[in-house]
Design a protein around this motif. Structure first.
Motif, mmCIF file in Angstrom:
data_model
loop_
_atom_site.group_PDB
_atom_site.id
_atom_site.type_symbol
_atom_site.label_atom_id
_atom_site.label_comp_id
_atom_site.label_asym_id
_atom_site.label_seq_id
_atom_site.Cartn_x
_atom_site.Cartn_y
_atom_site.Cartn_z
ATOM 1 N N GLU A 138 0.704 -1.115 -0.021
ATOM 2 C CA GLU A 138 -0.208 -0.063 -0.112
ATOM 3 C C GLU A 138 1.161 1.210 -0.349
ATOM 4 O OE1 GLU A 138 -1.727 -0.418 3.552
ATOM 5 O OE2 GLU A 138 -3.297 -2.012 2.625
ATOM 6 N N ALA A 139 0.361 2.017 0.067
ATOM 7 C CA ALA A 139 0.808 3.960 -0.676
ATOM 8 C C ALA A 139 -0.116 4.796 -0.452
ATOM 9 C CB ALA A 139 1.659 3.889 -1.844
ATOM 10 N N VAL A 140 0.504 5.643 0.295
ATOM 11 C CA VAL A 140 0.054 7.005 0.705
ATOM 12 C C VAL A 140 0.473 8.199 0.116
ATOM 13 C CG1 VAL A 140 -0.645 8.111 2.634
ATOM 14 C CG2 VAL A 140 -1.348 6.510 2.548
ATOM 15 N N ILE A 141 0.483 9.150 -0.852
ATOM 16 C CA ILE A 141 1.710 9.861 -1.666
ATOM 17 C C ILE A 141 1.222 11.079 -1.210
ATOM 18 C CG2 ILE A 141 2.179 10.230 -3.636
ATOM 19 C CD1 ILE A 141 2.346 7.422 -4.651
ATOM 20 N N GLY A 144 -10.672 12.999 -8.151
ATOM 21 C CA GLY A 144 -10.612 11.446 -8.437
ATOM 22 C C GLY A 144 -9.741 10.886 -8.984
ATOM 23 N N GLY A 145 -8.810 10.955 -7.602
ATOM 24 C CA GLY A 145 -7.533 10.102 -7.267
ATOM 25 C C GLY A 145 -6.604 10.344 -8.736
ATOM 26 N N ARG A 146 -6.517 12.116 -9.249
ATOM 27 C CA ARG A 146 -5.667 12.428 -9.892
ATOM 28 C C ARG A 146 -4.993 13.344 -9.679
ATOM 29 N NH1 ARG A 146 -5.131 15.594 -14.748
ATOM 30 N NH2 ARG A 146 -4.188 14.196 -16.858
ATOM 31 N N GLN A 155 -1.183 2.636 -8.705
ATOM 32 C CA GLN A 155 -1.152 0.465 -8.466
ATOM 33 C C GLN A 155 -1.427 -0.207 -9.073
ATOM 34 O OE1 GLN A 155 -5.612 0.751 -5.975
ATOM 35 N NE2 GLN A 155 -5.379 -1.527 -6.318
ATOM 36 N N ARG A 156 -1.583 -0.518 -9.924
ATOM 37 C CA ARG A 156 -1.176 -1.208 -11.451
ATOM 38 C C ARG A 156 0.569 -1.656 -11.959
ATOM 39 N NH1 ARG A 156 -3.984 0.781 -15.072
ATOM 40 N NH2 ARG A 156 -2.391 1.637 -16.252
ATOM 41 N N LEU A 157 0.887 -0.597 -12.089
ATOM 42 C CA LEU A 157 2.608 -0.986 -12.510
ATOM 43 C C LEU A 157 3.617 -0.851 -10.994
ATOM 44 C CD1 LEU A 157 2.180 2.663 -15.261
ATOM 45 C CD2 LEU A 157 2.259 -0.087 -15.110
ATOM 46 N N LEU A 158 3.156 -0.461 -10.784
ATOM 47 C CA LEU A 158 4.097 -0.801 -9.060
ATOM 48 C C LEU A 158 3.602 -1.817 -8.518
ATOM 49 C CD1 LEU A 158 4.574 2.265 -7.467
ATOM 50 C CD2 LEU A 158 5.781 1.256 -9.309
ATOM 51 N N ARG A 215 -1.833 -3.183 -3.447
ATOM 52 C CA ARG A 215 -3.329 -3.687 -3.795
ATOM 53 C C ARG A 215 -3.633 -1.714 -3.334
ATOM 54 N NH1 ARG A 215 -3.605 -6.701 1.633
ATOM 55 N NH2 ARG A 215 -3.303 -4.817 2.694
ATOM 56 N N ASP A 216 -3.127 -1.142 -2.864
ATOM 57 C CA ASP A 216 -4.326 0.391 -3.065
ATOM 58 C C ASP A 216 -2.495 1.187 -2.644
ATOM 59 O OD1 ASP A 216 -6.365 1.571 -1.393
ATOM 60 O OD2 ASP A 216 -5.223 2.496 -0.455
ATOM 61 N N VAL A 217 -3.670 2.692 -3.007
ATOM 62 C CA VAL A 217 -2.785 3.987 -3.744
ATOM 63 C C VAL A 217 -3.729 5.262 -2.964
ATOM 64 C CG1 VAL A 217 -1.754 5.087 -4.875
ATOM 65 C CG2 VAL A 217 -1.017 3.430 -4.850
ATOM 66 N N THR A 218 -3.595 5.888 -2.175
ATOM 67 C CA THR A 218 -4.105 6.780 -1.987
ATOM 68 C C THR A 218 -3.066 8.160 -2.076
ATOM 69 O OG1 THR A 218 -5.596 5.858 0.420
ATOM 70 C CG2 THR A 218 -5.488 8.465 -0.107
ATOM 71 N N LEU A 219 -3.986 9.307 -3.079
ATOM 72 C CA LEU A 219 -3.323 10.365 -3.044
ATOM 73 C C LEU A 219 -3.413 11.340 -2.549
ATOM 74 C CD1 LEU A 219 -2.878 10.634 -7.358
ATOM 75 C CD2 LEU A 219 -1.057 9.578 -5.346
ATOM 76 N N VAL A 220 -3.579 12.218 -1.344
ATOM 77 C CA VAL A 220 -3.572 13.875 -0.863
ATOM 78 C C VAL A 220 -2.690 14.642 -1.301
ATOM 79 C CG1 VAL A 220 -2.256 12.496 1.158
ATOM 80 C CG2 VAL A 220 -4.188 14.634 1.155
#
Length: 316
Positions: free
Chosen positions: A57-60, A68-70, A86-89, A92-97
Motif C-alpha cells: 500500500e502507498a499514501v502519497i 478523482g485519484g489524479r 497501483q497497477r504498475l507498481l 493493493r491500494d494507493v491514496t493520493l492527498v
C-alpha cells in the motif's frame, strides 16, 4: 516484512520512506526532475529495498490539487494517478492527498521543540489552525479539530490574488502584473517568487545575472547582498500580510503554521522583519489578529507526520 510506502512528491524534490507498523524508516530524497515520470521514481526507490521487503500500500502527498485519484503537479510535469500507480507498481491500494493537507494531519503531533514562535499570540487548542508553505510553490490548508474527529481542508489558496498593503508593495505587484497579468500570492511567496521580487526591486538591471532562490536567501542571510536582503525583507512582509488574511478567512484562533522549504531558513529574518506587524495590521480586526500565534515548523520532513497518521488511522 510487509510495509507501507509513504511519499512526499514536490515540484523540486520527491521523498520516500517505508512505514513498518508504527516505525518510520529513513527518508530518501531525489530530484523530481531527474525522472520522466512518478512511476520511474517510485520504481527506483522500491527496487533499492532489501530482499524480503514487501510493499502493498502507498499514501502519497502531492504538490497540486487532487481530484478523482489524479494529480497534475502544479510546478512539475508529472501526472500521478492512483489506479495507474497501483497497477504498475503492483500495489493493493494507493491514496493520493494534497501535500499541505497531509502536513495538516500531522499538526497534533508537532512538539514545542519542532516549532519556533514569531511574535506574540496564543494557540486555542479547540480552534482551526492554518498552514501555509512557501517552497517551490505556495501551499495552503487548514486543520480543524473536532469533538468526534478532526478534519482537514485542502485548498489552492496560494493562487489567490495577492494584495499590496503599502506603496512599495503596490509597485512590485504592478511590475509583476505586466509580466503575469494575474499576480497570485505564489508569484511572490515561493522560490520563483523570491526571484520575481528580486527582479522587481531592480536586482536584474543592467544585464546582471539572475540569482537563484538559494543565492538570494544566502545573500540576505550573509549580509553581503543588499538587494537580496531587500527582496527577502519584502518577502517576509508579504508573507505576514497573506498569513493574516488566511487567519481571518479561516478563523484560525488555533494559530498559523509556516511550513515549506523557505520558512525554516528564514526564522531569524522573520523574527526581526515586518512579518508580525503586517500579520496583525488588519484595521478594525487588529486586536483579533494580534491574539493569534504565528509559528514556523522547523522539524525536518514534517509532512511524514501527517502521512503516517493517514496511513495508520484507517489501516490504509
Amino acid at each position: 516484512m510487509t510495509c507501507r510506502l509513504l511519499a512526499d512528491v514536490g515540484g523540486t524534490r520527491t521523498r520516500f520512506a517505508l512505514l513498518d507498523g508504527d516505525r518510520l524508516g529513513a527518508i530518501e530524497s531525489v530530484p523530481t526532475g531527474a525522472y520522466s515520470s512518478a512511476v520511474d521514481a517510485f520504481r527506483h526507490f522500491l527496487n533499492g529495498q532489501a530482499e524480503g521487503v514487501v510493499v502493498e500500500e502507498a499514501v502519497i502527498a502531492v504538490a497540486g490539487p487532487v481530484s478523482g485519484g489524479r494529480c497534475k503537479l502544479t510546478n512539475a510535469s508529472w501526472v500521478l494517478e492512483s489506479e495507474q500507480l497501483q497497477r504498475l507498481l503492483s500495489l493493493r491500494d494507493v491514496t493520493l492527498v494534497n501535500d499541505l493537507a497531509a502536513l495538516a494531519w500531522g499538526v497534533p503531533n508537532l512538539t514545542d521543540g519542532e516549532v519556533v514562535t514569531i511574535g506574540d499570540g496564543y494557540c486555542d487548542p479547540g480552534s482551526s489552525v492554518v498552514l501555509l508553505a512557501p517552497g517551490t510553490g505556495l501551499g495552503v490548508a487548514c486543520y480543524i479539530p473536532g469533538a468526534e474527529a478532526p478534519h482537514v481542508l485542502s485548498s489552492e489558496g496560494g493562487h489567490a490574488t495577492l494584495a499590496a498593503s503599502d506603496a512599495a508593495e503596490a509597485s512590485v505587484v504592478e511590475f509583476l502584473r505586466h509580466r503575469f497579468d494575474h499576480v497570485s500570492a505564489e508569484r511572490v511567496l515561493s522560490g520563483s517568487g523570491l526571484v520575481n521580487l528580486h527582479q522587481a526591486l531592480g536586482g536584474h538591471e543592467g544585464g546582471a545575472e539572475v540569482l537563484t532562490p538559494e543565492e538570494i536567501v544566502r545573500g540576505a542571510l550573509q549580509g553581503d547582498n543588499p538587494q537580496a536582503a531587500k527582496a527577502v525583507d519584502m518577502f517576509c512582509g508579504f508573507l505576514g500580510s497573506f498569513a493574516g488574511d488566511l487567519a481571518l478567512l479561516f478563523g484560525a484562533k488555533g494559530g498559523v503554521l509556516l511550513g515549506g522549504g523557505i520558512g525554516p531558513r528564514l526564522v531569524s529574518v522573520l523574527q526581526r522583519s515586518a512579518f508580525r506587524a503586517k500579520f496583525v495590521r488588519k484595521g478594525r480586526f487588529e486586536p483579533y489578529a494580534a491574539r493569534i500565534a504565528t509559528r514556523v515548523i522547523v522539524r525536518p520532513e514534517p509532512t511524514f507526520l501527517g502521512l503516517k497518521v493517514l496511513a495508520t488511522r484507517s489501516g490504509t
